[in-house]
Design a protein around this motif. Structure first.
Motif, short mmCIF file in Angstrom:
data_model
loop_
_atom_site.label_atom_id
_atom_site.label_comp_id
_atom_site.label_asym_id
_atom_site.label_seq_id
_atom_site.Cartn_x
_atom_site.Cartn_y
_atom_site.Cartn_z
N ARG A 1 -3.72 0.75 -3.05
CA ARG A 1 -3.38 -0.61 -2.65
C ARG A 1 -3.54 -1.56 -3.83
NH1 ARG A 1 -8.66 -0.10 -0.78
NH2 ARG A 1 -10.00 -1.88 -1.31
N ARG B 1 -4.79 6.52 -0.24
CA ARG B 1 -3.99 5.30 -0.29
C ARG B 1 -4.21 4.63 -1.64
NH1 ARG B 1 -2.46 7.64 3.47
NH2 ARG B 1 -2.53 7.10 5.66
N GLU C 1 4.53 10.13 5.21
CA GLU C 1 3.80 9.36 4.21
C GLU C 1 4.78 8.78 3.19
OE1 GLU C 1 1.09 8.78 5.59
OE2 GLU C 1 -0.47 9.75 4.43
N ARG D 1 0.97 5.10 0.90
CA ARG D 1 0.28 6.13 1.68
C ARG D 1 0.66 7.49 1.11
NH1 ARG D 1 2.25 6.13 7.10
NH2 ARG D 1 4.24 5.80 6.06
N ASN E 1 -2.95 13.20 5.80
CA ASN E 1 -3.20 11.82 5.39
C ASN E 1 -4.31 11.89 4.35
OD1 ASN E 1 -1.46 10.51 7.44
ND2 ASN E 1 -2.90 11.50 8.82
N THR F 1 0.84 -1.20 0.00
CA THR F 1 0.00 0.00 0.00
C THR F 1 0.87 1.25 0.00
OG1 THR F 1 -1.80 -1.14 1.12
CG2 THR F 1 -1.77 1.26 1.29
#
Length: 128
Positions: free
Chosen positions: A52, A50, A35, A28, A47, A26
């Motif tokens: 993935r 993401r 990050e 970030r 944040n 993943t």
């Protein structure tokens, strides 16, 4: 199968920094320096999102960012990325194009498009 984000705007559009190769772990993404991909500009949240790898696909998820994550000008919560998708991290934020080798559609589409453009500009033969 290789995939990457190619940045078209934002601070990551510097030589050598314009592409981010994606793997199976993943990724970030956010403004926070911890990050995996730090985008230190507004409107990116600390944040933000993401990406993935799941079942042979890359999935982009907004993780509650203030300014949203957009794919092809549409705000998303979660989205399966496809070659050519334009990803914007916050409205007016950094813009990147998603590319994935092995999908095939992009290559054949470009080939068809190239042929159509060449046919359109090719002078017609004189029948006289």
């Amino acid at each position: 199968m290789g995939a990457k984000l190619v940045f078209l705007s934002g601070e990551n559009r510097e030589p050598g920094d314009a592409q981010v190769v994606l793997g199976e772990s993943t990724l970030r993404i956010g403004r926070h320096p911890d990050e995996d991909l730090s985008l230190p500009e507004e409107p990116v949240s600390e944040n933000h999102s993401r990406i993935r790898w799941e079942d042979g696909r890359y999935i982009l998820k907004d993780v509650g960012s203030r300014s949203g994550t957009f794919v092809n000008d549409r705000k998303i919560d979660e989205y399966v990325l496809q070659t050519g998708d334009l990803v914007e991290f916050g409205l007016g934020g950094p813009l990147a194009r998603f590319e994935m080798k092995g999908e095939g559609e992009g290559d054949s589409y470009l080939s068809v498009l190239s042929s159509a453009v060449q046919a359109a500009i090719k002078p017609e033969a004189d029948d006289s």
